[in-house]
Design an enzyme around this catalytic site. Sequence first.
Site, PDB file in Angstrom:
ATOM      1  N   ALA A  71       0.874  -1.179   0.000  1.00  0.00           N
ATOM      2  CA  ALA A  71       0.000   0.000   0.000  1.00  0.00           C
ATOM      3  C   ALA A  71       0.909   1.227   0.000  1.00  0.00           C
ATOM      4  O   ALA A  71       1.753   1.370   0.891  1.00  0.00           O
ATOM      5  CB  ALA A  71      -0.899  -0.012   1.232  1.00  0.00           C
ATOM      6  N   ILE A 108       4.474  -1.237   3.480  1.00  0.00           N
ATOM      7  CA  ILE A 108       4.368   0.201   3.191  1.00  0.00           C
ATOM      8  C   ILE A 108       5.259   0.533   1.993  1.00  0.00           C
ATOM      9  O   ILE A 108       6.476   0.328   2.026  1.00  0.00           O
ATOM     10  CB  ILE A 108       4.783   1.048   4.418  1.00  0.00           C
ATOM     11  CG1 ILE A 108       3.947   0.657   5.663  1.00  0.00           C
ATOM     12  CG2 ILE A 108       4.613   2.532   4.102  1.00  0.00           C
ATOM     13  CD1 ILE A 108       2.460   0.828   5.510  1.00  0.00           C
ATOM     14  N   LYS A 109       4.610   1.020   0.955  1.00  0.00           N
ATOM     15  CA  LYS A 109       5.345   1.353  -0.274  1.00  0.00           C
ATOM     16  C   LYS A 109       5.739   2.826  -0.210  1.00  0.00           C
ATOM     17  O   LYS A 109       4.888   3.715  -0.045  1.00  0.00           O
ATOM     18  CB  LYS A 109       4.438   1.083  -1.476  1.00  0.00           C
ATOM     19  CG  LYS A 109       5.173   0.745  -2.742  1.00  0.00           C
ATOM     20  CD  LYS A 109       4.159   0.270  -3.780  1.00  0.00           C
ATOM     21  CE  LYS A 109       4.808   0.009  -5.110  1.00  0.00           C
ATOM     22  NZ  LYS A 109       3.801  -0.205  -6.150  1.00  0.00           N
ATOM     23  N   LEU A 110       7.027   3.060  -0.327  1.00  0.00           N
ATOM     24  CA  LEU A 110       7.589   4.407  -0.164  1.00  0.00           C
ATOM     25  C   LEU A 110       8.359   4.793  -1.415  1.00  0.00           C
ATOM     26  O   LEU A 110       9.014   3.934  -2.026  1.00  0.00           O
ATOM     27  CB  LEU A 110       8.550   4.418   1.035  1.00  0.00           C
ATOM     28  CG  LEU A 110       7.936   4.055   2.391  1.00  0.00           C
ATOM     29  CD1 LEU A 110       9.020   3.588   3.356  1.00  0.00           C
ATOM     30  CD2 LEU A 110       7.195   5.264   2.961  1.00  0.00           C
TER      31      LEU A 110
END
Length: 214
Positions: A56, A82-84
């Site tokens: 996400a 967590i996509k950064l």
Amino acid sequence: MEIFLDTGLIDEIKEAAKWGFIDGVTTNPSLIAQTKRPQAEVIQEICSIIDGPISAEVNASDYEGMINEGDVLAKIHENITIKLPMTEDGIRACKYFSEKNVKTNITLIFSPNQALLAAKNGATYVSPFIGRLDDIGHDGMALIDEIRTIFDNYGYTTKILAASVRHSTHVRDAALVGADVATMPYGVVKKLFTHPLTDKGLAQFAADYKSSKK
Ligand code: E4P
């Protein structure tokens, strides 16, 4: 090699889940926009269908914003990754989430040095975008190969997640050069099943079976 589905569309994810080999799902703001639903709602539903890492992506571009968004997303389900973005703030946020044992995926990787920085801050995944590199006349698969060598040289456990996969040759080549994961659209996975000789062979078997019954 693990196979992730690159979509936010629930119907596709439900269909693909029936195959039994989908290991996870990746989303990005463009894919979520296609669903015309709130991100948290879509992500929650995906987590109820696929028991594996679900990426996400944060929408903030500053460190504090990424932390705030990521903390909220991480609470949705233990499988959330967590996509950064591959920026200074994104790499800082990667360190924050790594230290909290929250899985991370650093996206928009286009060079081996970017992947190296992500690995040093404990990223769970790096996402080199092979299709977008090919689009501008570069060699996307060479990037995967170089990252593989660097990670193996130093024993980084960060997984290489081949992204921006456009066709089945990308999938084969990603597996050959040692990508840990390939994420791909539903339509690309469907293509992996098929070969004209399989169809031809099946037609022949069906015809022979029919004639043997006469
Ligand atoms: C996955 O993490 C990426 O967001 C996705 O593969 C990008 O693919 P595209 O280049 O086809 O948009």
